[in-house]
Scaffold this motif. Structure first.
Motif, PDB file in Angstrom:
ATOM      1  N   ASP A  41       0.832  -1.204   0.000  1.00  0.00           N
ATOM      2  CA  ASP A  41       0.000   0.000   0.000  1.00  0.00           C
ATOM      3  C   ASP A  41       0.868   1.256   0.000  1.00  0.00           C
ATOM      4  O   ASP A  41       0.552   2.239  -0.684  1.00  0.00           O
ATOM      5  N   LEU A  42       1.968   1.228   0.752  1.00  0.00           N
ATOM      6  CA  LEU A  42       2.877   2.382   0.799  1.00  0.00           C
ATOM      7  C   LEU A  42       3.382   2.731  -0.593  1.00  0.00           C
ATOM      8  O   LEU A  42       3.366   3.897  -0.997  1.00  0.00           O
ATOM      9  N   TYR A  43       3.815   1.741  -1.363  1.00  0.00           N
ATOM     10  CA  TYR A  43       4.378   2.017  -2.680  1.00  0.00           C
ATOM     11  C   TYR A  43       3.328   2.585  -3.632  1.00  0.00           C
ATOM     12  O   TYR A  43       3.634   3.493  -4.417  1.00  0.00           O
ATOM     13  N   PHE A  44       2.109   2.078  -3.573  1.00  0.00           N
ATOM     14  CA  PHE A  44       1.068   2.647  -4.423  1.00  0.00           C
ATOM     15  C   PHE A  44       0.810   4.109  -4.055  1.00  0.00           C
ATOM     16  O   PHE A  44       0.573   4.946  -4.936  1.00  0.00           O
ATOM     17  N   ARG A  45       0.874   4.444  -2.775  1.00  0.00           N
ATOM     18  CA  ARG A  45       0.673   5.841  -2.373  1.00  0.00           C
ATOM     19  C   ARG A  45       1.846   6.716  -2.785  1.00  0.00           C
ATOM     20  O   ARG A  45       1.664   7.877  -3.178  1.00  0.00           O
ATOM     21  N   LEU A  46       3.059   6.177  -2.701  1.00  0.00           N
ATOM     22  CA  LEU A  46       4.240   6.970  -3.055  1.00  0.00           C
ATOM     23  C   LEU A  46       4.257   7.355  -4.531  1.00  0.00           C
ATOM     24  O   LEU A  46       4.865   8.369  -4.897  1.00  0.00           O
ATOM     25  N   LEU A  47       3.610   6.567  -5.370  1.00  0.00           N
ATOM     26  CA  LEU A  47       3.547   6.907  -6.797  1.00  0.00           C
ATOM     27  C   LEU A  47       2.943   8.284  -7.041  1.00  0.00           C
ATOM     28  O   LEU A  47       3.208   8.916  -8.061  1.00  0.00           O
ATOM     29  N   ARG A  48       2.121   8.750  -6.120  1.00  0.00           N
ATOM     30  CA  ARG A  48       1.485  10.062  -6.286  1.00  0.00           C
ATOM     31  C   ARG A  48       2.477  11.211  -6.113  1.00  0.00           C
ATOM     32  O   ARG A  48       2.194  12.340  -6.540  1.00  0.00           O
ATOM     33  N   TYR A  49       3.621  10.941  -5.502  1.00  0.00           N
ATOM     34  CA  TYR A  49       4.508  12.026  -5.093  1.00  0.00           C
ATOM     35  C   TYR A  49       5.803  12.135  -5.885  1.00  0.00           C
ATOM     36  O   TYR A  49       6.515  13.133  -5.751  1.00  0.00           O
ATOM     37  N   GLY A  50       6.136  11.128  -6.659  1.00  0.00           N
ATOM     38  CA  GLY A  50       7.388  11.221  -7.400  1.00  0.00           C
ATOM     39  C   GLY A  50       7.742   9.920  -8.094  1.00  0.00           C
ATOM     40  O   GLY A  50       6.955   8.971  -8.131  1.00  0.00           O
ATOM     41  N   LYS A  51       8.943   9.882  -8.632  1.00  0.00           N
ATOM     42  CA  LYS A  51       9.403   8.735  -9.407  1.00  0.00           C
ATOM     43  C   LYS A  51      10.060   7.678  -8.513  1.00  0.00           C
ATOM     44  O   LYS A  51      10.518   7.972  -7.407  1.00  0.00           O
ATOM     45  N   PHE A  52      10.112   6.456  -9.052  1.00  0.00           N
ATOM     46  CA  PHE A  52      10.799   5.342  -8.413  1.00  0.00           C
ATOM     47  C   PHE A  52      12.109   5.079  -9.156  1.00  0.00           C
ATOM     48  O   PHE A  52      12.210   5.316 -10.360  1.00  0.00           O
ATOM     49  N   ALA A  53      13.101   4.545  -8.422  1.00  0.00           N
ATOM     50  CA  ALA A  53      14.368   4.192  -9.056  1.00  0.00           C
ATOM     51  C   ALA A  53      15.088   3.148  -8.213  1.00  0.00           C
ATOM     52  O   ALA A  53      14.815   3.007  -7.011  1.00  0.00           O
ATOM     53  N   ASN A  54      15.982   2.414  -8.846  1.00  0.00           N
ATOM     54  CA  ASN A  54      16.906   1.514  -8.159  1.00  0.00           C
ATOM     55  C   ASN A  54      18.320   1.803  -8.637  1.00  0.00           C
ATOM     56  O   ASN A  54      18.528   2.099  -9.817  1.00  0.00           O
ATOM     57  N   LEU A  55      19.269   1.719  -7.734  1.00  0.00           N
ATOM     58  CA  LEU A  55      20.667   1.764  -8.129  1.00  0.00           C
ATOM     59  C   LEU A  55      21.061   0.426  -8.737  1.00  0.00           C
ATOM     60  O   LEU A  55      20.455  -0.611  -8.428  1.00  0.00           O
ATOM     61  N   ASP A  56      22.077   0.450  -9.559  1.00  0.00           N
ATOM     62  CA  ASP A  56      22.530  -0.775 -10.216  1.00  0.00           C
ATOM     63  C   ASP A  56      23.443  -1.595  -9.310  1.00  0.00           C
ATOM     64  O   ASP A  56      23.747  -2.743  -9.607  1.00  0.00           O
ATOM     65  N   GLU A  57      23.896  -1.015  -8.205  1.00  0.00           N
ATOM     66  CA  GLU A  57      24.807  -1.697  -7.299  1.00  0.00           C
ATOM     67  C   GLU A  57      24.042  -2.356  -6.158  1.00  0.00           C
ATOM     68  O   GLU A  57      22.961  -1.931  -5.780  1.00  0.00           O
TER      69      GLU A  57
END
Length: 327
Positions: free
Chosen positions: A230-246
């Motif tokens: 649920d947290l991740y679905f809510r966070l989508l409203r506020y900005g972008k997601f990303a992962n580092l390659d390391e």
């Protein structure tokens, strides 16, 4: 004048003893926290080292807690506050926390008199946190030495990113590497992946708190498992997601993990969060994600509980290729 002072004093005393005082106190506490945050917005974000809050929920983790805390206090990034909460442990975890706190002034320990669950415990730490960026670390796991430095640098360079994770090394109870959990890097892939699997390992992530409203909490429903969905679905409203390659995090595979103990219950909570995201947050899954979602429901419905996680681990890479998130 003396009469007016007496009247004001009597009114304040009445408020303090009445029903309005708790609400007033909460308002003052929120104003104080927001002032700290605003100070961080103006000051530390303009420097190279904004404050990072590290949240560590702890429950019966004494066996691995030393190693976890060592990995936090020895981060190459030094401007951190460490907030740990003992959630009613029975195994000496609290003594370990207090030992570390006595040696490092950056660590503050909170205590739950009874076990409240990870959701409620992390929410308590979130309310206490004063950092511009916030990370959560699970008490059995290990951060790589430069995890916070790398993620903070990424968020400074990408201010429209609300959460950044990284690749995850899987270790056994003795700390031996048994695998690598790979995640896509780009926002669009992570957004599409969210409907079928977690696109970012929760405890390997860092959140940019300045993009969230002051009233936002991490876990609205405070589930004991799958709380991050649920947290991740809510966070989508506020900005972008990303992962580092390391690799930024080492996740310890333990049989006593709550999500492993009852994988079916965890999955059905996840399904409920997906449906809520469509209904409340207007999330729109891709056709491929819908297909994987229904296949997951069919598989979990017929598999015995003991096989749900092993089958998921095998099929996860195939599902990612199907929805376009493979690497």
């Amino acid at each position: 004048t003396s009469g007016r002072r007496w009247s004001i004093g009597r009114s304040l005393a009445s408020m303090r003893s009445g029903q309005y005082w708790p609400a007033l106190q909460r308002t003052v506490d929120e104003a104080r926290r927001r002032c700290v945050q605003l100070g961080n917005d103006v000051g530390p974000l303009e420097t190279e080292n904004p404050l990072v809050s590290v949240l560590v929920p702890v429950f019966d983790a004494a066996e691995h807690l030393h190693e976890c805390l060592d990995s936090v206090v020895h981060q190459t990034y030094r401007n951190i506050e460490i907030l740990a909460i003992d959630d009613g442990s029975r195994d000496g975890s609290l003594a370990i926390l207090r030992q570390f706190a006595a040696q490092d002034r950056r660590l503050r320990v909170l205590v739950n008199k009874r076990n409240c669950g990870v959701g409620d415990s992390v929410n308590q730490l979130w309310r206490e946190a004063q950092g511009v960026y916030v990370v959560r670390v699970d008490a059995d796991d290990i951060c790589t030495p430069d995890r916070i430095e790398r993620q903070a640098a990424f968020l400074r360079a990408q201010p429209d990113t609300v959460i950044v994770g990284g690749q995850v090394e899987i270790i056994d109870p003795d700390g031996r590497t048994i695998g690598i959990k790979r995640f896509p890097l780009a926002h669009d892939e992570l957004r599409d992946m969210l409907f079928t699997a977690m696109p970012i390992q929760q405890a390997a992530s860092m959140i940019n708190r300045t993009l969230l409203p002051p009233s936002e909490v991490l876990y609205v429903h405070a589930e004991r498992t799958a709380e991050e969905v649920d947290l991740y679905f809510r966070l989508l409203r506020y900005g972008k997601f990303a992962n580092l390659d390391e690799v930024t995090y080492k996740y310890r595979m333990l049989d006593r993990s709550l999500s492993h103990q009852d994988a079916k219950a965890t999955f059905w909570r996840t399904v409920a969060a997906r449906r809520r995201a469509i209904r409340v947050h207007h999330y729109r899954p891709t056709p491929q994600a819908w297909m994987v979602h229904f296949l997951q429901i069919a598989a979990v419905s017929v598999l015995p509980r003991s096989l749900v996680m092993p089958v998921y681990d095998v099929l996860r890479p195939l599902a990612l290729r199907l929805i376009g998130g493979a690497r």
